[in-house]
Design a protein around this motif. Structure first.
Motif, PDB file in Angstrom:
ATOM      1  N   ALA A  50       0.828  -1.214   0.000  1.00  0.00           N
ATOM      2  CA  ALA A  50       0.000   0.000   0.000  1.00  0.00           C
ATOM      3  C   ALA A  50       0.861   1.262   0.000  1.00  0.00           C
ATOM      4  O   ALA A  50       0.544   2.240  -0.682  1.00  0.00           O
ATOM      5  N   LEU A  51       1.938   1.250   0.758  1.00  0.00           N
ATOM      6  CA  LEU A  51       2.834   2.415   0.795  1.00  0.00           C
ATOM      7  C   LEU A  51       3.636   2.569  -0.497  1.00  0.00           C
ATOM      8  O   LEU A  51       3.912   3.679  -0.927  1.00  0.00           O
ATOM      9  N   SER A  52       4.015   1.461  -1.096  1.00  0.00           N
ATOM     10  CA  SER A  52       4.929   1.536  -2.231  1.00  0.00           C
ATOM     11  C   SER A  52       4.260   1.905  -3.542  1.00  0.00           C
ATOM     12  O   SER A  52       4.933   2.387  -4.456  1.00  0.00           O
ATOM     13  N   PHE A  53       2.949   1.701  -3.693  1.00  0.00           N
ATOM     14  CA  PHE A  53       2.285   2.039  -4.947  1.00  0.00           C
ATOM     15  C   PHE A  53       2.535   3.479  -5.359  1.00  0.00           C
ATOM     16  O   PHE A  53       2.960   3.752  -6.481  1.00  0.00           O
ATOM     17  N   HIS A  54       2.292   4.399  -4.467  1.00  0.00           N
ATOM     18  CA  HIS A  54       2.441   5.827  -4.768  1.00  0.00           C
ATOM     19  C   HIS A  54       3.906   6.170  -5.054  1.00  0.00           C
ATOM     20  O   HIS A  54       4.216   6.903  -5.993  1.00  0.00           O
ATOM     21  N   MET A  55       4.812   5.621  -4.247  1.00  0.00           N
ATOM     22  CA  MET A  55       6.232   5.932  -4.405  1.00  0.00           C
ATOM     23  C   MET A  55       6.790   5.394  -5.730  1.00  0.00           C
ATOM     24  O   MET A  55       7.538   6.082  -6.420  1.00  0.00           O
ATOM     25  N   ILE A  56       6.419   4.176  -6.066  1.00  0.00           N
ATOM     26  CA  ILE A  56       6.899   3.579  -7.320  1.00  0.00           C
ATOM     27  C   ILE A  56       6.359   4.351  -8.516  1.00  0.00           C
ATOM     28  O   ILE A  56       7.095   4.627  -9.469  1.00  0.00           O
ATOM     29  N   ALA A  57       5.086   4.711  -8.473  1.00  0.00           N
ATOM     30  CA  ALA A  57       4.486   5.436  -9.588  1.00  0.00           C
ATOM     31  C   ALA A  57       5.164   6.785  -9.809  1.00  0.00           C
ATOM     32  O   ALA A  57       5.480   7.148 -10.948  1.00  0.00           O
ATOM     33  N   LEU A  58       5.424   7.512  -8.742  1.00  0.00           N
ATOM     34  CA  LEU A  58       6.078   8.812  -8.882  1.00  0.00           C
ATOM     35  C   LEU A  58       7.510   8.656  -9.389  1.00  0.00           C
ATOM     36  O   LEU A  58       7.953   9.401 -10.269  1.00  0.00           O
ATOM     37  N   ILE A 115       4.676  10.201   6.456  1.00  0.00           N
ATOM     38  CA  ILE A 115       3.271  10.573   6.604  1.00  0.00           C
ATOM     39  C   ILE A 115       2.372   9.410   6.200  1.00  0.00           C
ATOM     40  O   ILE A 115       1.385   9.097   6.875  1.00  0.00           O
ATOM     41  N   GLY A 116       2.719   8.736   5.102  1.00  0.00           N
ATOM     42  CA  GLY A 116       1.950   7.577   4.665  1.00  0.00           C
ATOM     43  C   GLY A 116       1.992   6.450   5.671  1.00  0.00           C
ATOM     44  O   GLY A 116       1.017   5.712   5.843  1.00  0.00           O
ATOM     45  N   THR A 117       3.117   6.315   6.376  1.00  0.00           N
ATOM     46  CA  THR A 117       3.240   5.274   7.390  1.00  0.00           C
ATOM     47  C   THR A 117       2.246   5.508   8.523  1.00  0.00           C
ATOM     48  O   THR A 117       1.662   4.552   9.042  1.00  0.00           O
ATOM     49  N   VAL A 118       2.048   6.749   8.904  1.00  0.00           N
ATOM     50  CA  VAL A 118       1.069   7.065   9.946  1.00  0.00           C
ATOM     51  C   VAL A 118      -0.317   6.589   9.508  1.00  0.00           C
ATOM     52  O   VAL A 118      -1.045   5.947  10.273  1.00  0.00           O
ATOM     53  N   LEU A 119      -0.675   6.872   8.265  1.00  0.00           N
ATOM     54  CA  LEU A 119      -1.986   6.468   7.765  1.00  0.00           C
ATOM     55  C   LEU A 119      -2.116   4.961   7.651  1.00  0.00           C
ATOM     56  O   LEU A 119      -3.119   4.378   8.064  1.00  0.00           O
ATOM     57  N   VAL A 120      -1.095   4.313   7.089  1.00  0.00           N
ATOM     58  CA  VAL A 120      -1.153   2.864   6.878  1.00  0.00           C
ATOM     59  C   VAL A 120      -1.181   2.119   8.208  1.00  0.00           C
ATOM     60  O   VAL A 120      -1.900   1.129   8.360  1.00  0.00           O
ATOM     61  N   GLU A 121      -0.412   2.577   9.182  1.00  0.00           N
ATOM     62  CA  GLU A 121      -0.421   1.924  10.494  1.00  0.00           C
ATOM     63  C   GLU A 121      -1.803   1.992  11.124  1.00  0.00           C
ATOM     64  O   GLU A 121      -2.238   1.040  11.779  1.00  0.00           O
TER      65      GLU A 121
END
Length: 177
Positions: A50-58, A115-121
């Motif tokens: 879930a965290l890596s989708f956005h990072m990989i796409a960018l 920031i994404g880690t806060v949401l995913v956790e």
């Protein structure tokens, strides 16, 4: 595909992953303790996805646009005119110059990753700094909130230092006075 992955917020991606997992494996749980390392890897893999989708796409988007700019540069035409093979030109010349914006974006992505880690956790009910931060904000324990903020700032400063060092290693023309 990269546009869709880049546009989807982390919390939405997390919830969609949970819905998909619930359909195919209704016994999967994200709470509780881990009995072994394999179980830990299985439980942490979905939040990582879930965290890596956005990072990989960018990263793919920036790499692609940077490579397109470099491949249309005059020095690439010169190296091709000298008879170098296209693969060698791409790897040795174009990629070396195209990687600098990618490194810049990767350094900035560390902040978005935190920031994404806060949401995913919170979506996956995982223990960590993100869920601790949310709990302390809710309770009003501002000393812990300040400590976590300080840790995040120090991590971002160290990452920015490494990005600057990587610039100098990759491109010797970049010098700091």
């Amino acid at each position: 595909i990269t546009l869709v992955l880049f546009s989807a917020p982390v919390f939405l991606t997390s919830m969609l992953i949970i819905i998909i997992i619930a359909k195919f494996s209704p016994t999967t749980s994200f709470t509780g303790t881990y009995s072994n390392f394999n179980e830990y890897i299985q439980r942490i893999s979905f939040p990582v996805i879930a965290l890596s989708f956005h990072m990989i796409a960018l990263t793919l988007k920036i790499t692609r646009s940077s490579m397109i700019d470099q491949l249309h540069a005059n020095y690439i035409l010169t190296t091709r005119a000298k008879g170098l093979k296209f693969n060698k030109v791409v790897i040795k010349h174009a990629l070396k110059n195209a990687i600098i914006p990618v490194i810049t974006v990767a350094g900035i992505q560390v902040g978005a990753l935190i920031i994404g880690t806060v949401l995913v956790e919170n979506v996956f009910s995982l223990p960590g700094l993100g869920s601790l931060l949310v709990q302390c904000i809710q309770v009003g324990d501002y000393a812990v909130v300040q400590a976590i903020t300080l840790i995040v700032v120090v991590v971002l400063l160290i990452v920015n230092l490494f990005v600057d060092i990587a610039y100098a290693i990759i491109d010797p023309k970049i010098r700091y006075q």
